[in-house]
Design a protein around this motif. Sequence first.
Motif, PDB file in Angstrom:
ATOM      1  N   GLU A 121       1.272  64.894  15.316  1.00 49.54           N
ATOM      2  CA  GLU A 121       1.140  63.453  15.703  1.00 49.54           C
ATOM      3  C   GLU A 121      -0.217  63.402  16.659  1.00 49.54           C
ATOM      4  O   GLU A 121      -0.516  64.015  17.565  1.00 49.54           O
ATOM      5  CB  GLU A 121       2.287  62.964  16.789  1.00 49.54           C
ATOM      6  CG  GLU A 121       2.298  61.767  17.289  1.00 49.54           C
ATOM      7  CD  GLU A 121       3.480  61.341  18.189  1.00 49.54           C
ATOM      8  OE1 GLU A 121       3.133  61.334  19.479  1.00 49.54           O
ATOM      9  OE2 GLU A 121       4.645  61.131  17.721  1.00 49.54           O
ATOM     10  N   PRO A 122      -0.911  62.423  16.224  1.00 51.89           N
ATOM     11  CA  PRO A 122      -2.219  61.959  16.906  1.00 51.89           C
ATOM     12  C   PRO A 122      -1.830  61.091  18.163  1.00 51.89           C
ATOM     13  O   PRO A 122      -0.866  60.663  18.328  1.00 51.89           O
ATOM     14  CB  PRO A 122      -3.105  61.184  15.834  1.00 51.89           C
ATOM     15  CG  PRO A 122      -1.782  60.639  15.145  1.00 51.89           C
ATOM     16  CD  PRO A 122      -0.899  61.417  15.079  1.00 51.89           C
ATOM     17  N   ILE A 123      -3.044  61.108  19.108  1.00 52.20           N
ATOM     18  CA  ILE A 123      -2.626  60.262  20.221  1.00 52.20           C
ATOM     19  C   ILE A 123      -3.768  59.102  19.859  1.00 52.20           C
ATOM     20  O   ILE A 123      -4.552  59.406  19.096  1.00 52.20           O
ATOM     21  CB  ILE A 123      -3.377  61.177  21.632  1.00 52.20           C
ATOM     22  CG1 ILE A 123      -4.753  61.381  21.511  1.00 52.20           C
ATOM     23  CG2 ILE A 123      -2.333  62.032  21.905  1.00 52.20           C
ATOM     24  CD1 ILE A 123      -5.243  61.850  22.601  1.00 52.20           C
ATOM     25  N   SER A 124      -3.112  58.058  20.549  1.00 49.57           N
ATOM     26  CA  SER A 124      -4.184  56.900  20.212  1.00 49.57           C
ATOM     27  C   SER A 124      -5.131  56.513  21.022  1.00 49.57           C
ATOM     28  O   SER A 124      -5.033  56.582  22.285  1.00 49.57           O
ATOM     29  CB  SER A 124      -3.274  55.521  19.916  1.00 49.57           C
ATOM     30  OG  SER A 124      -3.832  54.455  19.850  1.00 49.57           O
ATOM     31  N   VAL A 125      -6.413  56.297  20.802  1.00 47.41           N
ATOM     32  CA  VAL A 125      -7.535  55.900  21.800  1.00 47.41           C
ATOM     33  C   VAL A 125      -8.174  54.623  21.179  1.00 47.41           C
ATOM     34  O   VAL A 125      -7.923  54.375  19.832  1.00 47.41           O
ATOM     35  CB  VAL A 125      -8.463  57.008  21.598  1.00 47.41           C
ATOM     36  CG1 VAL A 125      -7.966  58.338  22.098  1.00 47.41           C
ATOM     37  CG2 VAL A 125      -9.250  57.244  20.372  1.00 47.41           C
ATOM     38  N   SER A 126      -8.653  53.949  22.010  1.00 45.44           N
ATOM     39  CA  SER A 126      -9.434  52.726  21.834  1.00 45.44           C
ATOM     40  C   SER A 126     -10.659  52.776  21.003  1.00 45.44           C
ATOM     41  O   SER A 126     -11.398  53.862  21.415  1.00 45.44           O
ATOM     42  CB  SER A 126      -9.599  51.647  22.849  1.00 45.44           C
ATOM     43  OG  SER A 126     -10.607  52.074  23.682  1.00 45.44           O
ATOM     44  N   GLU A 127     -11.416  52.162  20.088  1.00 45.94           N
ATOM     45  CA  GLU A 127     -12.561  52.119  19.553  1.00 45.94           C
ATOM     46  C   GLU A 127     -13.586  52.043  20.794  1.00 45.94           C
ATOM     47  O   GLU A 127     -14.662  52.595  20.614  1.00 45.94           O
ATOM     48  CB  GLU A 127     -12.809  50.889  18.575  1.00 45.94           C
ATOM     49  CG  GLU A 127     -14.123  51.075  17.739  1.00 45.94           C
ATOM     50  CD  GLU A 127     -14.111  52.285  17.012  1.00 45.94           C
ATOM     51  OE1 GLU A 127     -15.260  52.674  16.421  1.00 45.94           O
ATOM     52  OE2 GLU A 127     -12.995  52.752  16.714  1.00 45.94           O
ATOM     53  N   LYS A 128     -13.533  51.475  21.744  1.00 44.53           N
ATOM     54  CA  LYS A 128     -14.416  51.202  22.842  1.00 44.53           C
ATOM     55  C   LYS A 128     -14.398  52.695  23.507  1.00 44.53           C
ATOM     56  O   LYS A 128     -15.603  53.352  23.737  1.00 44.53           O
ATOM     57  CB  LYS A 128     -14.074  50.352  23.829  1.00 44.53           C
ATOM     58  CG  LYS A 128     -14.492  48.973  23.714  1.00 44.53           C
ATOM     59  CD  LYS A 128     -14.087  47.814  24.575  1.00 44.53           C
ATOM     60  CE  LYS A 128     -14.313  46.399  24.292  1.00 44.53           C
ATOM     61  NZ  LYS A 128     -13.957  45.753  25.477  1.00 44.53           N
ATOM     62  N   GLN A 129     -13.238  53.468  23.729  1.00 42.58           N
ATOM     63  CA  GLN A 129     -13.167  54.938  24.143  1.00 42.58           C
ATOM     64  C   GLN A 129     -14.014  55.694  23.241  1.00 42.58           C
ATOM     65  O   GLN A 129     -14.626  56.611  23.733  1.00 42.58           O
ATOM     66  CB  GLN A 129     -11.886  55.311  24.431  1.00 42.58           C
ATOM     67  CG  GLN A 129     -11.394  54.527  25.635  1.00 42.58           C
ATOM     68  CD  GLN A 129      -9.767  54.902  25.662  1.00 42.58           C
ATOM     69  OE1 GLN A 129      -8.977  54.842  24.801  1.00 42.58           O
ATOM     70  NE2 GLN A 129      -9.283  55.476  27.095  1.00 42.58           N
ATOM     71  N   MET A 130     -13.921  55.532  21.954  1.00 46.24           N
ATOM     72  CA  MET A 130     -14.537  56.456  20.917  1.00 46.24           C
ATOM     73  C   MET A 130     -16.071  56.086  21.194  1.00 46.24           C
ATOM     74  O   MET A 130     -16.940  57.123  20.930  1.00 46.24           O
ATOM     75  CB  MET A 130     -14.099  56.197  19.543  1.00 46.24           C
ATOM     76  CG  MET A 130     -12.837  56.692  19.312  1.00 46.24           C
ATOM     77  SD  MET A 130     -12.535  58.303  19.642  1.00 46.24           S
ATOM     78  CE  MET A 130     -13.674  59.182  18.533  1.00 46.24           C
ATOM     79  N   ASP A 131     -16.504  54.834  21.369  1.00 47.36           N
ATOM     80  CA  ASP A 131     -18.021  54.541  21.242  1.00 47.36           C
ATOM     81  C   ASP A 131     -18.451  55.207  22.758  1.00 47.36           C
ATOM     82  O   ASP A 131     -19.792  55.537  22.626  1.00 47.36           O
ATOM     83  CB  ASP A 131     -18.041  53.023  21.400  1.00 47.36           C
ATOM     84  CG  ASP A 131     -17.902  52.527  20.121  1.00 47.36           C
ATOM     85  OD1 ASP A 131     -18.066  53.166  19.014  1.00 47.36           O
ATOM     86  OD2 ASP A 131     -17.743  51.100  20.110  1.00 47.36           O
TER      87      ASP A 131
END
Length: 265
Positions: free
Chosen positions: A216-226
């Motif tokens: 199962e992955p964890i969910s992160v926002s696109e802003k966090q990835m950026d």
Amino acid sequence: MSAQSCWGYGDDNGPLNWHKKFPFAQGNRQSPINIVGAEAVYNPDLGPVTISYSGCSSMSICNNGHSVVVDFEDCNDKTAVSGGPLDHPYQLKQFHFHWGRKQQQGSEHTVDSKNYPGELHLVHWNSTKYQSFGEAAAEEDGLAVVAVFLETGDRHAGLHRLTDALYMVKFKETQAQFKKFDPQCLLPDCRDYWTYAGSLTTPPLHESVTWIVFREPISVSEKQMDKFRMLLFSDENQSEKIRMVDNYRPPQPLCGRMVSASFQS
């Protein structure tokens, strides 16, 4: 210069193609791999993985030129992963991330050829059998790495404190104090996993890792990835500023290894 050339997986003749310089790169136990769900063998004897990260009080965050690393400086045996495929507890040493320049790539392991935008690695060493992390890293049963996929979606509250600190280590070879962070918050709720015998994915590629890859992955926002993508491969004095993206190793041949699953498909 492309990011993959920077990382070492671009032009085979390029000067930064470091993996060609290490004999282990041609071994039969290299990581990462593509996990084929239908070919993973369910093992009913694989118990749950137990993870406790309560024994660390001092840590630092750094940009080592390959990734962002949170290093635990004074962990004890209370900070460990145990159970599952492991015969005894393995002590936490550090955790780091791999990510891509876009959502469709970034993870090192893939599942049925699916790439995730990122992958977290929690690196543990066999402190029961070996005297130091360096000694353990060169031994067949020396390391245990827990891998967690990152999937873009909702903002991850636990990760936010880390991504907010990344500006302090934007450049290569920069380091800052990073205290009182419990990486337990980065683990998925479901602890189903795959496990196999593999290697480090960065130099020197020692074939010393028992991999535990959570399904199962964890969910992160696109802003966090950026915020990860704003880090640099370059140091502060280099005129060319090269963004740290695509810092992942491609899947390696399985070479007859078995991938075991703690769950039935």
